[in-house]
Write a protein that holds these residues in place. Structure first.
Motif, PDB file in Angstrom:
ATOM      1  N   ALA A 112       0.865  -1.191   0.000  1.00  0.00           N
ATOM      2  CA  ALA A 112       0.000   0.000   0.000  1.00  0.00           C
ATOM      3  C   ALA A 112       0.896   1.233   0.000  1.00  0.00           C
ATOM      4  O   ALA A 112       1.305   1.715   1.053  1.00  0.00           O
ATOM      5  CB  ALA A 112      -0.913  -0.013   1.215  1.00  0.00           C
ATOM      6  N   PHE A 113       1.209   1.747  -1.195  1.00  0.00           N
ATOM      7  CA  PHE A 113       2.178   2.834  -1.339  1.00  0.00           C
ATOM      8  C   PHE A 113       1.480   4.172  -1.550  1.00  0.00           C
ATOM      9  O   PHE A 113       0.291   4.257  -1.862  1.00  0.00           O
ATOM     10  CB  PHE A 113       3.125   2.560  -2.510  1.00  0.00           C
ATOM     11  N   ALA A 114       2.266   5.225  -1.366  1.00  0.00           N
ATOM     12  CA  ALA A 114       1.803   6.594  -1.612  1.00  0.00           C
ATOM     13  C   ALA A 114       3.016   7.434  -1.974  1.00  0.00           C
ATOM     14  O   ALA A 114       4.165   6.982  -1.855  1.00  0.00           O
ATOM     15  CB  ALA A 114       1.110   7.149  -0.365  1.00  0.00           C
ATOM     16  N   VAL A 115       2.779   8.659  -2.415  1.00  0.00           N
ATOM     17  CA  VAL A 115       3.862   9.574  -2.773  1.00  0.00           C
ATOM     18  C   VAL A 115       3.935  10.670  -1.721  1.00  0.00           C
ATOM     19  O   VAL A 115       2.932  11.316  -1.403  1.00  0.00           O
ATOM     20  CB  VAL A 115       3.641  10.183  -4.172  1.00  0.00           C
ATOM     21  N   SER A 116       5.126  10.863  -1.163  1.00  0.00           N
ATOM     22  CA  SER A 116       5.359  11.888  -0.151  1.00  0.00           C
ATOM     23  C   SER A 116       6.088  13.073  -0.772  1.00  0.00           C
ATOM     24  O   SER A 116       7.190  12.922  -1.313  1.00  0.00           O
ATOM     25  CB  SER A 116       6.189  11.300   0.997  1.00  0.00           C
ATOM     26  N   ALA A 117       5.453  14.249  -0.712  1.00  0.00           N
ATOM     27  CA  ALA A 117       6.072  15.459  -1.245  1.00  0.00           C
ATOM     28  C   ALA A 117       6.970  16.070  -0.172  1.00  0.00           C
ATOM     29  O   ALA A 117       6.489  16.493   0.877  1.00  0.00           O
ATOM     30  CB  ALA A 117       5.000  16.454  -1.684  1.00  0.00           C
ATOM     31  N   GLU A 118       8.279  16.121  -0.437  1.00  0.00           N
ATOM     32  CA  GLU A 118       9.239  16.654   0.517  1.00  0.00           C
ATOM     33  C   GLU A 118      10.028  17.787  -0.131  1.00  0.00           C
ATOM     34  O   GLU A 118       9.906  18.044  -1.340  1.00  0.00           O
ATOM     35  CB  GLU A 118      10.163  15.531   1.003  1.00  0.00           C
ATOM     36  N   THR A 119      10.830  18.467   0.669  1.00  0.00           N
ATOM     37  CA  THR A 119      11.536  19.651   0.167  1.00  0.00           C
ATOM     38  C   THR A 119      12.476  19.340  -0.993  1.00  0.00           C
ATOM     39  O   THR A 119      12.680  20.173  -1.873  1.00  0.00           O
ATOM     40  CB  THR A 119      12.339  20.294   1.312  1.00  0.00           C
ATOM     41  N   ASP A 120      13.060  18.138  -1.001  1.00  0.00           N
ATOM     42  CA  ASP A 120      14.008  17.783  -2.055  1.00  0.00           C
ATOM     43  C   ASP A 120      13.409  16.896  -3.138  1.00  0.00           C
ATOM     44  O   ASP A 120      14.115  16.311  -3.958  1.00  0.00           O
ATOM     45  CB  ASP A 120      15.240  17.098  -1.464  1.00  0.00           C
ATOM     46  N   GLY A 121      12.068  16.755  -3.135  1.00  0.00           N
ATOM     47  CA  GLY A 121      11.422  15.972  -4.183  1.00  0.00           C
ATOM     48  C   GLY A 121      10.321  15.084  -3.648  1.00  0.00           C
ATOM     49  O   GLY A 121       9.958  15.151  -2.470  1.00  0.00           O
ATOM     50  N   ASN A 122       9.782  14.248  -4.513  1.00  0.00           N
ATOM     51  CA  ASN A 122       8.707  13.323  -4.156  1.00  0.00           C
ATOM     52  C   ASN A 122       9.258  11.913  -4.017  1.00  0.00           C
ATOM     53  O   ASN A 122       9.997  11.439  -4.892  1.00  0.00           O
ATOM     54  CB  ASN A 122       7.607  13.348  -5.228  1.00  0.00           C
ATOM     55  N   TYR A 123       8.886  11.249  -2.920  1.00  0.00           N
ATOM     56  CA  TYR A 123       9.393   9.908  -2.661  1.00  0.00           C
ATOM     57  C   TYR A 123       8.247   8.921  -2.496  1.00  0.00           C
ATOM     58  O   TYR A 123       7.168   9.266  -2.006  1.00  0.00           O
ATOM     59  CB  TYR A 123      10.265   9.898  -1.408  1.00  0.00           C
ATOM     60  N   LEU A 124       8.520   7.681  -2.878  1.00  0.00           N
ATOM     61  CA  LEU A 124       7.542   6.611  -2.721  1.00  0.00           C
ATOM     62  C   LEU A 124       7.655   6.072  -1.299  1.00  0.00           C
ATOM     63  O   LEU A 124       8.736   5.687  -0.844  1.00  0.00           O
ATOM     64  CB  LEU A 124       7.818   5.493  -3.734  1.00  0.00           C
ATOM     65  N   ILE A 125       6.523   6.048  -0.566  1.00  0.00           N
ATOM     66  CA  ILE A 125       6.511   5.585   0.824  1.00  0.00           C
ATOM     67  C   ILE A 125       5.394   4.557   1.007  1.00  0.00           C
ATOM     68  O   ILE A 125       4.531   4.393   0.136  1.00  0.00           O
ATOM     69  CB  ILE A 125       6.311   6.747   1.817  1.00  0.00           C
ATOM     70  N   ASN A 126       5.420   3.892   2.173  1.00  0.00           N
ATOM     71  CA  ASN A 126       4.337   2.959   2.483  1.00  0.00           C
ATOM     72  C   ASN A 126       3.388   3.563   3.508  1.00  0.00           C
ATOM     73  O   ASN A 126       3.529   4.732   3.891  1.00  0.00           O
ATOM     74  CB  ASN A 126       4.906   1.612   2.965  1.00  0.00           C
ATOM     75  N   ALA A 127       2.434   2.773   3.978  1.00  0.00           N
ATOM     76  CA  ALA A 127       1.411   3.284   4.891  1.00  0.00           C
ATOM     77  C   ALA A 127       1.985   3.697   6.240  1.00  0.00           C
ATOM     78  O   ALA A 127       1.361   4.463   6.972  1.00  0.00           O
ATOM     79  CB  ALA A 127       0.326   2.227   5.088  1.00  0.00           C
ATOM     80  N   ASN A 128       3.184   3.198   6.585  1.00  0.00           N
ATOM     81  CA  ASN A 128       3.826   3.556   7.849  1.00  0.00           C
ATOM     82  C   ASN A 128       4.779   4.742   7.707  1.00  0.00           C
ATOM     83  O   ASN A 128       5.474   5.085   8.666  1.00  0.00           O
ATOM     84  CB  ASN A 128       4.597   2.350   8.405  1.00  0.00           C
ATOM     85  N   GLY A 129       4.817   5.355   6.525  1.00  0.00           N
ATOM     86  CA  GLY A 129       5.693   6.495   6.309  1.00  0.00           C
ATOM     87  C   GLY A 129       7.129   6.125   6.025  1.00  0.00           C
ATOM     88  O   GLY A 129       8.008   7.000   6.013  1.00  0.00           O
ATOM     89  N   GLN A 130       7.409   4.861   5.778  1.00  0.00           N
ATOM     90  CA  GLN A 130       8.768   4.428   5.467  1.00  0.00           C
ATOM     91  C   GLN A 130       9.025   4.521   3.970  1.00  0.00           C
ATOM     92  O   GLN A 130       8.126   4.353   3.155  1.00  0.00           O
ATOM     93  CB  GLN A 130       8.987   2.993   5.958  1.00  0.00           C
ATOM     94  N   TYR A 131      10.272   4.786   3.637  1.00  0.00           N
ATOM     95  CA  TYR A 131      10.641   4.934   2.234  1.00  0.00           C
ATOM     96  C   TYR A 131      10.769   3.575   1.555  1.00  0.00           C
ATOM     97  O   TYR A 131      11.343   2.640   2.116  1.00  0.00           O
ATOM     98  CB  TYR A 131      11.963   5.692   2.111  1.00  0.00           C
ATOM     99  N   ILE A 132      10.261   3.471   0.342  1.00  0.00           N
ATOM    100  CA  ILE A 132      10.419   2.256  -0.456  1.00  0.00           C
ATOM    101  C   ILE A 132      11.796   2.309  -1.118  1.00  0.00           C
ATOM    102  O   ILE A 132      12.189   3.345  -1.672  1.00  0.00           O
ATOM    103  CB  ILE A 132       9.312   2.145  -1.527  1.00  0.00           C
ATOM    104  N   LEU A 133      12.513   1.202  -1.066  1.00  0.00           N
ATOM    105  CA  LEU A 133      13.869   1.150  -1.599  1.00  0.00           C
ATOM    106  C   LEU A 133      13.910   0.471  -2.963  1.00  0.00           C
ATOM    107  O   LEU A 133      13.104  -0.429  -3.251  1.00  0.00           O
ATOM    108  CB  LEU A 133      14.792   0.409  -0.631  1.00  0.00           C
ATOM    109  N   ASP A 134      14.871   0.911  -3.788  1.00  0.00           N
ATOM    110  CA  ASP A 134      15.034   0.293  -5.101  1.00  0.00           C
ATOM    111  C   ASP A 134      15.994  -0.894  -5.012  1.00  0.00           C
ATOM    112  O   ASP A 134      16.418  -1.296  -3.925  1.00  0.00           O
ATOM    113  CB  ASP A 134      15.504   1.328  -6.138  1.00  0.00           C
ATOM    114  N   GLU A 135      16.367  -1.459  -6.140  1.00  0.00           N
ATOM    115  CA  GLU A 135      17.231  -2.642  -6.166  1.00  0.00           C
ATOM    116  C   GLU A 135      18.631  -2.357  -5.637  1.00  0.00           C
ATOM    117  O   GLU A 135      19.379  -3.289  -5.308  1.00  0.00           O
ATOM    118  CB  GLU A 135      17.326  -3.183  -7.597  1.00  0.00           C
TER     119      GLU A 135
END
Length: 250
Positions: A112-135
């Motif tokens: 269950a992901f969402a996009v978090s708008a932050e000062t340095d850009g938009n990041y993909l996060i989960n429902a707990n506010g943790q960042y999704i990591l790439d490979e």
């Protein structure tokens, strides 16, 4: 005192069993949750004589039950179709890699992901506010102005049709060795081994539901209650016997 000791071990074991069952029931609607079960083992056996046949060398008398381990049922839960672009699930044994603001890495089946708008850009996060990591274990940054995010089966993310990152999907040699840390997250342990690339497929527009079987959990709860009651009765009987013995007159 042996009867009291044996009954006490039974009470402790069944109380823990009830705790595990209650936790499963509480997470019946938690996305990606894996049900747990309590395994038991026999406590120490002591050798006693067999008055019927001494040639057999005697009998063994058990001294109760102990908790052996709490294991997870890693079977895949059913898929709940949501139609949302940022809802994803894994078809296979893999886990999404996530990290909190401090960089602590965890693993989850919940997509269950969402996009978090932050000062340095938009990041993909989960429902707990943790960042999704790439490979490469880096935070996934979503290109600004993206109207639609899609994903290929291999985990490649696309923004308006253009690839910009690939989800980190990993598995473990011994998934039973992962440590549950709450909120559907797991941690790597020595028993689980290090994470390795998974060949699992990623699907979009749905979430993996909890694999808790509510009927099975209610059955386990009833069994635990009955066993707890029996152990409690054993304590009461021992108490009555001890009181009678203490009041004997010579």
């Amino acid at each position: 005192m042996q009867a009291l000791h044996t009954a006490k071990l039974g009470l402790i074991a069944q109380q823990e069993r009830m705790n595990v069952t209650a936790n499963n029931i509480a997470n019946v609607n938690t996305t990606g949750y894996k049900s747990q079960r309590m395994d038991f083992k026999d406590a120490l056996y002591t050798q006693i004589l067999d008055p019927a046949d001494l040639k057999k060398g005697g009998l063994e008398k058990g001294t109760g039950v102990l908790i052996a381990a709490t294991n997870s049922n890693l079977s895949q839960g059913t898929v709940q179709n949501t139609g949302e672009d940022l809802d994803m699930y894994i078809n296979g044994d893999g886990y999404f890699c996530v990290a909190d603001a401090n960089g602590t890495v965890g693993y989850t089946r919940s997509g269950a992901f969402a996009v978090s708008a932050e000062t340095d850009g938009n990041y993909l996060i989960n429902a707990n506010g943790q960042y999704i990591l790439d490979e490469n274990s880096a935070r996934i940054k979503v290109p600004s102005g993206t109207a639609e995010i899609s994903v290929n089966e291999d985990g490649t993310l696309l923004a308006d049709g253009k690839s910009f990152a690939k989800l980190g999907i990993v598995t473990f040699t011994n998934r039973d060795g992962l440590e549950a840390s709450g909120n559907g997250l797991y941690k790597e342990t020595v028993a689980s081994g290090t994470p390795m690339k998974s060949g699992s497929k990623v699907k979009q527009g749905g979430l993996e539901a909890s694999n808790v079987d509510i009927t099975e959990e209610l059955t386990q709860m009833i069994r635990a209650q009955k066993a707890f009651t029996m152990a409690s009765r054993a304590v009461s009987v021992w108490d009555d016997m001890a009181a009678t013995t203490n009041n004997l007159r010579t």
